[in-house]
Enzyme design. Structure first.
Site, PDB file in Angstrom:
ATOM      1  CE  LYS A 141      13.170  -4.490  -6.584  1.00 32.02           C
ATOM      2  NZ  LYS A 141      12.077  -3.583  -6.182  1.00 32.02           N
ATOM      3  CE  LYS A 170      16.913  -4.036   2.475  1.00 35.66           C
ATOM      4  NZ  LYS A 170      16.430  -3.044   1.490  1.00 35.66           N
ATOM      5  CE  LYS A 226       9.090  -7.047   2.177  1.00 36.76           C
ATOM      6  NZ  LYS A 226       8.218  -6.183   1.396  1.00 36.76           N
TER       7      LYS A 226
END
Length: 341
Positions: free
Chosen positions: A118, A203, A206
């Site tokens: 991240k 994956k 969102k």
């Protein structure tokens, strides 16, 4: 030291950032529903303190927190059988998180792969918040604040439960106690990691570029059907054995999803559809997904139209959560030697 007998208790949570997808449902919420009312006391949380490790618009964060709660409720979480609340309403999470910051080692945090994913490397990582770096110890506090014995997680979250076990062991060793349990990760079933409908190697997210990559839990029946019918597949018919899916990521993903939605194994799905083409399988998958998911999206919309009711449920859940959390935190302070009058 005296060995404790811990109540069988499940804790897990979902971060309110960007909306729920089918990946959240199959990888987490559906399993949460399956575990309630059985051998475990079940505690489920909207982990909004974790969301602010990156900047969030305050109004959007409140809405996203309610949306996750609506997703839990619409999927079958019963606030009478399970404790359901949002993390920020139980201050003990943050208090125990600080104590665990002082138990965990920097080297442990440096090994956590999600921070690297991240925050990036080098100069980019230096701009990340301290919260993003240290949040795994808060996650350990979320779990151990309730003496949770089991945590249902996806494979990508297993490392966090291993860290939780390390923190519990070190705390117990340092203070010569047996106070915190060594929590067990529960990883089982198909579709623990739901992949992108356009690229089976990624994956479902969102934040993906195209809305066609994912099934949002707020999608209506027509949208769900359309997305599955247009999902990427390949040129070959479905294999008759699971081994035949090994080098076919899109096919494997769609079979995984069918199996998870229908409470089957991949072997059972292929026993029915092995040798069939996508012209038969994808419409069947679309119909199944609409049957299972459309009622949830309809109920989520109804709940989101009544935010006061969601807030009432979360507030009541927070009261129940504190009944468990407060004595455990008090005992933790006593063990550490922190004076409380």
């Amino acid at each position: 030291m005296t060995e404790q007998n811990f109540t069988p208790r499940v804790f897990s949570g979902i971060k309110p950032s960007g909306g729920l997808t089918m990946g959240n449902y199959l990888g987490a919420i559906k399993r949460f529903v399956d575990m309630q009312g059985g051998q475990f006391e079940t505690i489920y949380c909207v982990v909004d303190l974790h969301a602010i490790t990156v900047w969030q618009d305050p109004a959007e964060l409140k809405n996203a927190t309610r949306e996750v709660a609506a997703g839990y409720l619409a999927s079958g979480i019963d606030p009478e059988q399970s404790i359901l609340f949002n993390q920020a309403q139980v201050a003990e999470h943050a208090e125990l998180g600080w104590i665990f910051n002082c138990v965990a080692r920097v080297g442990w945090m440096n090994r956590m792969t999600q921070f690297k994913d991240k925050a990036g490397q080098g100069k980019a990582a230096e701009k990340a918040s301290l919260g993003l770096y240290a949040y795994p110890s808060l996650m350990a506090a979320d779990i151990l604040l309730y003496h949770a014995t089991h945590v249902p997680v996806g494979e990508d979250q297993k490392q966090h439960v291993e860290l939780t076990r390390d923190i519990a062991k070190k705390f117990n060793h340092d203070f010569k106690t047996d106070f915190f349990p060594e929590t067990v990760p529960v990883i089982e079933g198909p579709a623990m990691r739901v992949m992108n409908l356009r690229d089976g190697s990624k994956k479902m997210s969102k934040s993906g570029e195209s809305d066609m990559e994912r099934i949002n839990m707020t999608d209506d029946a027509d949208t769900i059907a359309k997305k599955f019918k247009k999902a990427k597949s390949d040129a070959d018919a479905l294999p008759e054995t699971v081994e035949g899916l090994a080098d076919r990521p899109e096919a494997r993903n769609l079979v995984n999803i069918y199996a998870a939605l229908n409470d089957q194994t991949n072997e059972q799905v292929l026993a029915e559809f092995g040798g069939e083409g996508w012209g038969k399988f994808k419409p069947a998958l679309a119909d199944l997904a609409v049957t299972k998911l459309a009622p949830i999206s309809t109920e989520m919309k109804r709940l989101m139209d009544d935010p006061a009711e969601i807030d009432r449920i979360l507030s009541r859940g927070a009261d129940r959560a504190r009944e468990i959390a407060q004595p455990i935190l008090k005992q933790t302070y006593d063990i550490v030697g922190l004076l409380r009058s």
